[in-house]
Design a protein around this motif. Sequence first.
Motif, PDB file in Angstrom:
ATOM      1  N   ILE A   5      43.351  67.644  20.484  1.00 26.35           N
ATOM      2  CA  ILE A   5      43.790  66.249  20.470  1.00 26.35           C
ATOM      3  C   ILE A   5      44.733  66.031  19.291  1.00 26.35           C
ATOM      4  CG2 ILE A   5      41.686  65.391  21.595  1.00 26.35           C
ATOM      5  CD1 ILE A   5      42.141  64.539  17.985  1.00 26.35           C
ATOM      6  N   GLN A   6      45.455  64.927  19.350  1.00 24.65           N
ATOM      7  CA  GLN A   6      46.253  64.445  18.235  1.00 24.65           C
ATOM      8  C   GLN A   6      45.860  62.995  17.981  1.00 24.65           C
ATOM      9  OE1 GLN A   6      50.365  64.945  19.400  1.00 24.65           O
ATOM     10  NE2 GLN A   6      50.500  66.978  18.462  1.00 24.65           N
ATOM     11  N   ILE A   7      45.797  62.627  16.713  1.00 26.16           N
ATOM     12  CA  ILE A   7      45.465  61.251  16.360  1.00 26.16           C
ATOM     13  C   ILE A   7      46.282  60.854  15.130  1.00 26.16           C
ATOM     14  CG2 ILE A   7      43.465  62.069  15.045  1.00 26.16           C
ATOM     15  CD1 ILE A   7      42.124  59.374  15.544  1.00 26.16           C
ATOM     16  N   LYS A   8      46.849  59.668  15.167  1.00 22.59           N
ATOM     17  CA  LYS A   8      47.603  59.147  14.037  1.00 22.59           C
ATOM     18  C   LYS A   8      46.704  58.236  13.221  1.00 22.59           C
ATOM     19  CE  LYS A   8      50.868  56.138  14.923  1.00 22.59           C
ATOM     20  NZ  LYS A   8      52.173  55.608  15.359  1.00 22.59           N
ATOM     21  N   VAL A   9      46.697  58.430  11.910  1.00 17.85           N
ATOM     22  CA  VAL A   9      45.896  57.586  11.012  1.00 17.85           C
ATOM     23  C   VAL A   9      46.784  57.080   9.886  1.00 17.85           C
ATOM     24  CG1 VAL A   9      43.742  58.788  11.551  1.00 17.85           C
ATOM     25  CG2 VAL A   9      45.121  59.557   9.626  1.00 17.85           C
ATOM     26  N   TRP A  10      46.507  55.870   9.435  1.00 15.80           N
ATOM     27  CA  TRP A  10      47.317  55.304   8.359  1.00 15.80           C
ATOM     28  C   TRP A  10      46.500  54.269   7.591  1.00 15.80           C
ATOM     29  CZ3 TRP A  10      47.710  54.090  13.479  1.00 15.80           C
ATOM     30  CH2 TRP A  10      47.577  52.750  13.837  1.00 15.80           C
ATOM     31  N   GLY A  11      47.028  53.878   6.424  1.00 10.18           N
ATOM     32  CA  GLY A  11      46.340  52.882   5.606  1.00 10.18           C
ATOM     33  C   GLY A  11      47.125  52.568   4.353  1.00 10.18           C
ATOM     34  N   ASP A  12      46.685  51.522   3.654  1.00  5.03           N
ATOM     35  CA  ASP A  12      47.375  51.081   2.439  1.00  5.03           C
ATOM     36  C   ASP A  12      47.073  51.984   1.250  1.00  5.03           C
ATOM     37  OD1 ASP A  12      48.448  48.919   3.824  1.00  5.03           O
ATOM     38  OD2 ASP A  12      46.735  47.628   3.372  1.00  5.03           O
ATOM     39  N   TYR A  13      45.844  52.464   1.164  1.00  3.19           N
ATOM     40  CA  TYR A  13      45.440  53.318   0.048  1.00  3.19           C
ATOM     41  C   TYR A  13      44.598  54.476   0.571  1.00  3.19           C
ATOM     42  CZ  TYR A  13      46.734  49.496  -3.156  1.00  3.19           C
ATOM     43  OH  TYR A  13      47.414  48.524  -3.838  1.00  3.19           O
ATOM     44  N   ALA A  14      44.567  55.570  -0.204  1.00  2.00           N
ATOM     45  CA  ALA A  14      43.725  56.721   0.130  1.00  2.00           C
ATOM     46  C   ALA A  14      43.318  57.412  -1.160  1.00  2.00           C
ATOM     47  CB  ALA A  14      44.463  57.692   1.044  1.00  2.00           C
ATOM     48  N   LEU A  15      42.119  57.991  -1.156  1.00  2.00           N
ATOM     49  CA  LEU A  15      41.622  58.709  -2.326  1.00  2.00           C
ATOM     50  C   LEU A  15      40.812  59.917  -1.850  1.00  2.00           C
ATOM     51  CD1 LEU A  15      41.046  59.194  -5.289  1.00  2.00           C
ATOM     52  CD2 LEU A  15      39.288  57.406  -5.199  1.00  2.00           C
ATOM     53  N   PHE A  16      41.446  61.083  -1.854  1.00  2.00           N
ATOM     54  CA  PHE A  16      40.796  62.332  -1.482  1.00  2.00           C
ATOM     55  C   PHE A  16      40.498  63.079  -2.785  1.00  2.00           C
ATOM     56  CE2 PHE A  16      44.078  61.256   1.746  1.00  2.00           C
ATOM     57  CZ  PHE A  16      43.204  60.765   2.706  1.00  2.00           C
ATOM     58  N   ASP A  54      43.143  71.750  12.803  1.00  2.00           N
ATOM     59  CA  ASP A  54      44.145  72.806  12.947  1.00  2.00           C
ATOM     60  C   ASP A  54      45.391  72.559  12.100  1.00  2.00           C
ATOM     61  OD1 ASP A  54      42.705  74.241  15.038  1.00  2.00           O
ATOM     62  OD2 ASP A  54      43.193  72.526  16.312  1.00  2.00           O
ATOM     63  N   ARG A  55      45.812  71.310  12.030  1.00  2.00           N
ATOM     64  CA  ARG A  55      47.084  71.012  11.373  1.00  2.00           C
ATOM     65  C   ARG A  55      47.102  69.541  10.964  1.00  2.00           C
ATOM     66  NH1 ARG A  55      49.583  72.948  15.114  1.00  2.00           N
ATOM     67  NH2 ARG A  55      49.726  75.063  14.276  1.00  2.00           N
ATOM     68  N   ILE A  56      47.729  69.254   9.818  1.00  4.26           N
ATOM     69  CA  ILE A  56      47.881  67.875   9.347  1.00  4.26           C
ATOM     70  C   ILE A  56      49.357  67.620   9.077  1.00  4.26           C
ATOM     71  CG2 ILE A  56      47.327  66.241   7.501  1.00  4.26           C
ATOM     72  CD1 ILE A  56      44.671  67.774   7.136  1.00  4.26           C
ATOM     73  N   HIS A  57      49.903  66.606   9.718  1.00  8.84           N
ATOM     74  CA  HIS A  57      51.291  66.206   9.520  1.00  8.84           C
ATOM     75  C   HIS A  57      51.324  65.015   8.561  1.00  8.84           C
ATOM     76  CE1 HIS A  57      52.885  68.451  13.109  1.00  8.84           C
ATOM     77  NE2 HIS A  57      51.612  68.373  13.436  1.00  8.84           N
ATOM     78  N   VAL A 114      49.258  62.562  10.934  1.00 12.03           N
ATOM     79  CA  VAL A 114      48.877  62.933  12.295  1.00 12.03           C
ATOM     80  C   VAL A 114      47.984  64.162  12.182  1.00 12.03           C
ATOM     81  CG1 VAL A 114      49.649  63.873  14.506  1.00 12.03           C
ATOM     82  CG2 VAL A 114      50.872  61.958  13.466  1.00 12.03           C
ATOM     83  N   ILE A 115      46.794  64.058  12.741  1.00 12.12           N
ATOM     84  CA  ILE A 115      45.822  65.148  12.709  1.00 12.12           C
ATOM     85  C   ILE A 115      45.836  65.865  14.052  1.00 12.12           C
ATOM     86  CG2 ILE A 115      43.393  65.755  12.406  1.00 12.12           C
ATOM     87  CD1 ILE A 115      43.084  63.058  10.901  1.00 12.12           C
ATOM     88  N   GLU A 116      46.004  67.174  14.022  1.00 13.26           N
ATOM     89  CA  GLU A 116      45.836  67.997  15.218  1.00 13.26           C
ATOM     90  C   GLU A 116      44.517  68.741  15.068  1.00 13.26           C
ATOM     91  OE1 GLU A 116      49.013  70.509  16.497  1.00 13.26           O
ATOM     92  OE2 GLU A 116      50.565  69.154  15.723  1.00 13.26           O
ATOM     93  N   ALA A 117      43.675  68.652  16.068  1.00 11.59           N
ATOM     94  CA  ALA A 117      42.348  69.253  15.971  1.00 11.59           C
ATOM     95  C   ALA A 117      41.845  69.653  17.351  1.00 11.59           C
ATOM     96  CB  ALA A 117      41.370  68.269  15.320  1.00 11.59           C
ATOM     97  N   VAL A 165      49.352  59.229  19.240  1.00 12.10           N
ATOM     98  CA  VAL A 165      50.664  59.677  18.785  1.00 12.10           C
ATOM     99  C   VAL A 165      51.668  59.456  19.923  1.00 12.10           C
ATOM    100  CG1 VAL A 165      52.011  61.636  17.930  1.00 12.10           C
ATOM    101  CG2 VAL A 165      49.594  61.390  17.291  1.00 12.10           C
ATOM    102  N   GLU A 166      52.757  58.774  19.617  1.00 14.23           N
ATOM    103  CA  GLU A 166      53.762  58.498  20.630  1.00 14.23           C
ATOM    104  C   GLU A 166      54.591  59.751  20.934  1.00 14.23           C
ATOM    105  OE1 GLU A 166      53.849  55.723  22.223  1.00 14.23           O
ATOM    106  OE2 GLU A 166      52.292  54.813  20.963  1.00 14.23           O
TER     107      GLU A 166
END
Length: 223
Positions: A5-16, A54-57, A114-117, A165-166
């Motif tokens: 699958i592919q999924i798009k994620v977004w946000g104003d802030y992130a803390l990894f 698998d992959r992170i864009h 965009v997460i590919e998994a 993901v478009e």
Amino acid sequence: MTRGIQIKVWGDYALFSRPEFKTERASYEVLTPSAARGILEAVHWKRAIRWVIDRIHVRRPIRFETIRRNEVAGKAPYTSARQAARGEKPMPYLVVEDDRQQRAALVLRDVEYVIEAHFDMTDRAGPGDNPAKHLEMARRRIERGQCAWQPSLGTREFTAFFGPVEPGELETVPDALRGERDLGWMLHDIDFADGMTPHFFHAVLRDGVLDVPPFTPRGRAAS
């Protein structure tokens, strides 16, 4: 990839959070595989499957910002919680006002990935579980914005928004992300079957794409 699958994620802030910073929080430059897996589990979690990244864009330029956050300094003792669960003593608790502390944090600002998994079937899969069923459920939930709980971008107060993901969306790369960028050693995932052992990998961002090597927890072979 039949289970991909592919999924798009977004946000104003992130803390990894980088584990080498003990007192003040500092984020990795991009979404980590373990955080990406957590997002997918929030969207579609079942005992029958385990998500594999698998992959992170990276879809927006990497920007840092320093903020101050309130945190609780302590935590409830595990032993006391177990004793309370058995009815041997009252349930422990924390008073936030008495245990609050303010810390600086170096966070990411205005992120999009965009997460590919794909997923592997686990030994907990039942007779009614099959890859096609879970793949369709996951894709449908992504399209509808449904989740089991609200996903986050590394820490719970930083909400992760998500969607499909478009077509053709990954064909362009922001100029700021072109070329090769060495991200150093990055947390891959936690092996909960091996005493919560952390595993790391050498992360390199190429034209905004982070390829994630395979990771199989101890005692759980991929199907």
